[in-house]
Design a protein around this motif. Structure first.
Motif, short mmCIF file in Angstrom:
data_model
loop_
_atom_site.label_atom_id
_atom_site.label_comp_id
_atom_site.label_asym_id
_atom_site.label_seq_id
_atom_site.Cartn_x
_atom_site.Cartn_y
_atom_site.Cartn_z
N LEU A 3 0.82 -1.20 0.00
CA LEU A 3 0.00 0.00 0.00
C LEU A 3 0.86 1.26 0.00
O LEU A 3 0.57 2.22 -0.72
CB LEU A 3 -0.93 0.00 1.20
CG LEU A 3 -2.13 -0.96 1.11
CD1 LEU A 3 -2.72 -1.23 2.48
CD2 LEU A 3 -3.19 -0.39 0.17
N ALA A 4 1.93 1.26 0.80
CA ALA A 4 2.80 2.43 0.87
C ALA A 4 3.52 2.67 -0.45
O ALA A 4 3.72 3.82 -0.86
CB ALA A 4 3.81 2.27 2.00
N LEU A 5 3.90 1.59 -1.13
CA LEU A 5 4.58 1.73 -2.42
C LEU A 5 3.60 2.15 -3.51
O LEU A 5 3.96 2.90 -4.43
CB LEU A 5 5.26 0.41 -2.79
CG LEU A 5 6.42 -0.04 -1.89
CD1 LEU A 5 6.92 -1.41 -2.33
CD2 LEU A 5 7.55 0.98 -1.91
N ARG A 6 2.36 1.67 -3.42
CA ARG A 6 1.40 1.96 -4.47
C ARG A 6 0.80 3.37 -4.33
O ARG A 6 0.50 4.02 -5.33
CB ARG A 6 0.29 0.91 -4.46
CG ARG A 6 -0.55 0.96 -5.72
CD ARG A 6 -1.56 -0.16 -5.80
NE ARG A 6 -1.01 -1.51 -5.76
CZ ARG A 6 -1.71 -2.59 -6.09
NH1 ARG A 6 -2.97 -2.47 -6.50
NH2 ARG A 6 -1.17 -3.80 -6.00
N PHE A 7 0.62 3.82 -3.07
CA PHE A 7 0.03 5.14 -2.83
C PHE A 7 1.06 6.03 -2.14
O PHE A 7 1.07 6.15 -0.91
CB PHE A 7 -1.25 5.01 -1.99
CG PHE A 7 -2.33 4.21 -2.65
CD1 PHE A 7 -3.06 4.72 -3.70
CD2 PHE A 7 -2.60 2.91 -2.22
CE1 PHE A 7 -4.06 3.97 -4.32
CE2 PHE A 7 -3.59 2.16 -2.83
CZ PHE A 7 -4.32 2.69 -3.88
N GLU A 8 1.93 6.62 -2.92
CA GLU A 8 3.07 7.37 -2.38
C GLU A 8 2.65 8.58 -1.56
O GLU A 8 3.39 9.00 -0.66
CB GLU A 8 3.99 7.80 -3.53
CG GLU A 8 4.62 6.63 -4.27
CD GLU A 8 5.53 7.10 -5.38
OE1 GLU A 8 5.63 8.33 -5.60
OE2 GLU A 8 6.16 6.24 -6.04
N ASP A 9 1.49 9.16 -1.85
CA ASP A 9 1.05 10.35 -1.13
C ASP A 9 0.22 10.03 0.11
O ASP A 9 -0.18 10.95 0.83
CB ASP A 9 0.24 11.25 -2.07
CG ASP A 9 1.06 11.79 -3.23
OD1 ASP A 9 2.29 11.96 -3.04
OD2 ASP A 9 0.49 12.02 -4.32
N ALA A 10 -0.05 8.77 0.33
CA ALA A 10 -0.87 8.38 1.48
C ALA A 10 0.01 8.08 2.70
O ALA A 10 1.21 7.79 2.57
CB ALA A 10 -1.70 7.14 1.14
N THR A 11 -0.59 8.16 3.86
CA THR A 11 0.07 7.73 5.09
C THR A 11 -0.48 6.36 5.47
O THR A 11 -1.69 6.21 5.69
CB THR A 11 -0.20 8.72 6.24
OG1 THR A 11 0.34 10.00 5.89
CG2 THR A 11 0.47 8.23 7.52
N VAL A 12 0.39 5.37 5.51
CA VAL A 12 0.00 4.00 5.84
C VAL A 12 0.45 3.70 7.26
O VAL A 12 1.65 3.82 7.58
CB VAL A 12 0.61 2.99 4.86
CG1 VAL A 12 0.21 1.56 5.25
CG2 VAL A 12 0.18 3.29 3.43
N THR A 13 -0.49 3.29 8.11
CA THR A 13 -0.18 2.95 9.50
C THR A 13 -0.43 1.47 9.72
O THR A 13 -1.54 0.98 9.44
CB THR A 13 -1.04 3.77 10.47
OG1 THR A 13 -0.85 5.17 10.22
CG2 THR A 13 -0.66 3.46 11.92
N LEU A 14 0.57 0.78 10.21
CA LEU A 14 0.44 -0.64 10.55
C LEU A 14 0.28 -0.77 12.06
O LEU A 14 1.16 -0.35 12.82
CB LEU A 14 1.69 -1.41 10.09
CG LEU A 14 1.77 -2.89 10.46
CD1 LEU A 14 0.63 -3.69 9.86
CD2 LEU A 14 3.12 -3.48 10.03
N PHE A 15 -0.84 -1.32 12.50
CA PHE A 15 -1.10 -1.53 13.92
C PHE A 15 -0.71 -2.95 14.30
O PHE A 15 -1.23 -3.92 13.72
CB PHE A 15 -2.59 -1.31 14.23
CG PHE A 15 -3.04 0.12 14.11
CD1 PHE A 15 -2.92 0.99 15.18
CD2 PHE A 15 -3.60 0.58 12.92
CE1 PHE A 15 -3.35 2.31 15.08
CE2 PHE A 15 -4.04 1.89 12.80
CZ PHE A 15 -3.90 2.77 13.88
#
Length: 417
Positions: free
Chosen positions: A24-36
């Motif tokens: 997800l982080a690689l595909r959506f570079e402008d997004a903030t991905v949080t892993l819980f």
């Protein structure tokens, strides 16, 4: 045109959850991905308690999701480990028929392996199999020379570093208790520290997209979030015994039994580890807790009354138990007797030095089960609105993790409006 998600959450820091978050982080570079992740480190449960085998795809129904993602996952792991310096060894695998009754089943596995595109698989007679494994005994074997071993914890940690390098966040010690699905977002609620089972939660924010990879807790999280309760997770533990040094040299690669359709689990096998040791196991027996890995409290291990009550209160478990009494008796022998456990391995390698074999780690398998008592064999991935859940990812889940990540993200993106 679909809106691009800006706030993304992934629940579960095992190998699949971490791979999904990275994708997800690689595909959506402008997004903030949080892993819980509820533990203080990644790969704390199933990922960190398995045999480290990278499966080639021998057994799976041709055309099934499991078969397709396994073969794709192997290719992705090979590339990833080469690029990132993670030890990966193609030690090869023999599936060994002990008698003529098993030969027909082995030939059927060979046909499946060919249909699945497993490279260079062959059937070997008694003499040919001993050229591969000098100590092995049997009447016929299937040889998969490209079956491999790896350290899945090291792979998961590397994926976690990729996630952080891409701008993602890993929130450790953060147990997700519930997910509230709203019209265009999902609210994540965290369990308060030390408040297990409490309805009081902490708001961790709203997200445009959420993916859960909760493993042993996947059904509980689904129910708490107002989603379907089936398939249920029934935990089965698997013990390993370990040989090191000279005793470990009795086996060069991997030696497996031919699966018996009369039994729901494979049985004891022999597996070389990436550290040079030899693993015997695992067996499979009902676990008294979903996350109980202790062996010092007795052969059956630790107890969690809530987990046990959920298992015993599920009608599907009792149907499963009534249909598998012979399997339970077989597994009970290896659960209660180390001598019986080691003897199962010695059927394949008679010269294995039992005096050099010591108790090893224990894993707990998240076995998904239907209300009719049948085991869920394939991957189960469901979506509702902005929430996608990996409800079942059995073996070869770790092998398939990078391919599963792409597949899950594709499914999750479809939910965006």
């Amino acid at each position: 045109m679909r809106a691009q998600p800006q706030r993304i959450a992934v629940v579960g820091g095992g190998i699949i959850g971490t791979a999904v978050a990275r994708e997800l982080a690689l595909r959506f570079e402008d997004a903030t991905v949080t892993l819980f992740e509820k533990e203080s480190h990644l790969a704390a449960h199933q990922t960190g308690h398995n045999s480290g085998v990278v499966h080639a795809g021998l057994y799976y129904e041709p055309g099934s999701l499991k078969a397709r993602l396994c073969r794709s996952g192997v290719e992705k792991i090979i590339r990833y480990t080469a690029e990132n310096g993670i030890p990966y060894e193609e030690c090869g695998k023999l599936v060994v028929a002990q008698d003529t009754d098993e030969v027909d089943r082995l030939e059927a596995i060979f046909a499946r392996a060919q249909a699945n595109g497993v490279p260079h698989v062959k059937l070997l007679d008694r003499n040919e199999m001993r050229e591969v494994e000098p100590g092995v005994r049997g009447v016929l074997a299937l040889h998969s020379p490209h079956t491999a071993i790896i350290d899945y914890v090291a792979l998961t940690e590397s994926l976690g570093r990729d996630l952080e390098a891409a701008g993602g966040l890993i929130r450790y010690d953060s147990e997700v208790a519930r997910l509230d699905t709203l019209s265009s977002e999902v609210r994540v609620r965290l369990a308060l520290p030390g408040a297990k089972g409490s309805s009081v939660t902490e708001d961790a924010g709203v997200f445009d997209l959420v993916v859960t990879c909760a493993g042993l807790q996947s059904d509980r999280l689904a129910v708490a979030s107002g989603l379907e309760q089936d398939p249920r997770i029934v935990p089965f533990y698997g013990d390993y015994f370990v040989a090191r040094g000279e005793a470990a040299e009795a086996v060069r690669g991997l030696i497996y039994p031919v699966p018996d359709p009369a039994y729901p689990f494979l049985g004891v096998h022999l597996t070389r580890s990436i550290d040079g040791s030899l693993l015997l196991g695992p067996n499979a027996f009902l676990s008294l807790g979903r996350e109980k890995y202790e062996r010092k409290v007795g052969p059956i291990g630790g107890l969690d009354l809530s987990d046990l009550g959920r298992t015993l209160g599920y009608k599907g478990f009792w149907k499963f138990a009534s249909q598998n009494m012979k399997a339970a008796a077989r597994e009970a022998r290896t659960a209660l007797s180390p001598q019986a456990f080691i003897a199962e391995a010695q059927k394949f390698v008679p010269e294995l030095d039992a005096s050099a074999v010591v108790p090893g780690p224990r894993g707990v398998r998240a076995q998904a089960m239907n209300p009719d008592g049948s085991l869920v064999d394939d991957f189960v991935i469901t979506s509702r609105g902005r929430l996608t859940q990996v409800r079942n990812a059995p073996s070869p889940g770790a092998t398939s993790s990078l391919a599963i990540a792409e597949y899950v993200v594709d499914r999750a993106v479809e939910s965006l409006r």
